[in-house]
Design a protein around this motif. Structure first.
Motif, short mmCIF file in Angstrom:
data_model
loop_
_atom_site.label_atom_id
_atom_site.label_comp_id
_atom_site.label_asym_id
_atom_site.label_seq_id
_atom_site.Cartn_x
_atom_site.Cartn_y
_atom_site.Cartn_z
N GLN A 38 0.83 -1.21 0.00
CA GLN A 38 0.00 0.00 0.00
C GLN A 38 0.87 1.26 0.00
N LEU A 39 1.87 1.30 0.87
CA LEU A 39 2.70 2.50 0.97
C LEU A 39 3.64 2.64 -0.22
N THR A 40 4.10 1.54 -0.77
CA THR A 40 4.94 1.59 -1.97
C THR A 40 4.14 2.19 -3.13
N ALA A 41 2.88 1.82 -3.24
CA ALA A 41 2.01 2.38 -4.29
C ALA A 41 1.82 3.89 -4.10
N ASP A 42 1.95 4.35 -2.85
CA ASP A 42 1.83 5.78 -2.55
C ASP A 42 3.18 6.51 -2.64
N GLY A 43 4.23 5.79 -3.08
CA GLY A 43 5.52 6.42 -3.29
C GLY A 43 6.51 6.33 -2.14
N TYR A 44 6.18 5.58 -1.11
CA TYR A 44 7.08 5.43 0.04
C TYR A 44 7.99 4.22 -0.13
N GLU A 45 9.16 4.30 0.47
CA GLU A 45 10.05 3.15 0.61
C GLU A 45 10.02 2.77 2.09
N ASP A 63 10.53 10.91 -1.34
CA ASP A 63 11.14 12.12 -1.89
C ASP A 63 12.34 12.58 -1.05
N GLY A 64 13.11 11.61 -0.55
CA GLY A 64 14.31 11.92 0.22
C GLY A 64 14.07 12.32 1.66
N LYS A 65 12.83 12.29 2.11
CA LYS A 65 12.50 12.67 3.48
C LYS A 65 12.04 11.45 4.27
N MET A 66 12.42 11.39 5.54
CA MET A 66 12.04 10.29 6.43
C MET A 66 10.72 10.62 7.12
N TYR A 67 9.84 9.63 7.18
CA TYR A 67 8.54 9.81 7.81
C TYR A 67 8.27 8.70 8.81
N GLU A 68 7.50 9.05 9.83
CA GLU A 68 6.88 8.07 10.72
C GLU A 68 5.40 8.13 10.40
N LEU A 69 4.85 7.01 10.00
CA LEU A 69 3.42 6.94 9.67
C LEU A 69 2.75 6.05 10.71
N TYR A 70 1.58 6.45 11.15
CA TYR A 70 0.82 5.66 12.11
C TYR A 70 -0.46 5.19 11.44
N LYS A 76 -5.24 2.19 7.66
CA LYS A 76 -5.37 3.54 7.13
C LYS A 76 -4.40 4.45 7.88
N VAL A 77 -3.69 5.31 7.15
CA VAL A 77 -2.77 6.25 7.78
C VAL A 77 -3.59 7.30 8.51
N VAL A 78 -3.38 7.40 9.83
CA VAL A 78 -4.13 8.36 10.63
C VAL A 78 -3.25 9.50 11.14
N LYS A 79 -1.93 9.32 11.04
CA LYS A 79 -1.01 10.37 11.48
C LYS A 79 0.30 10.23 10.71
#
Length: 84
Positions: A38-45, A63-70, A76-79
């Protein structure tokens, strides 16, 4: 049985009982695969998937930025938190 052996045995048994509960906090392989897809389809590694405070926590790069997804129980991503 010597006192040292008894203590070591108690520690090993205690550790063995503690490990399954800690391991159960991490989503299973099927859930991790769904999240990654799901997240790869949204462009995340996706770098790491864990669990925190009853939510699924994902560390990912986009896009070269690190994220924490909850994510919630429905995946479903809520944060989203951008790391600096």
């Amino acid at each position: 049985m010597s006192r040292l052996t008894s203590t070591a045995l108690a520690a090993i048994v205690g550790l063995g009982l503690a490990l399954p509960s800690a391991a159960s906090d991490t989503p299973d392989a099927v859930t991790q695969a769904k999240i990654t897809e799901q997240l790869t389809a949204d462009g995340y590694e996706v770098r790491k998937i864990d669990s925190e405070d009853g939510m699924i926590e994902v560390y990912a790069v986009k896009d070269g930025k690190m994220y924490e997804l909850y994510l919630d129980a429905d995946l479903k991503v809520v944060k989203t938190k951008e790391e600096s």
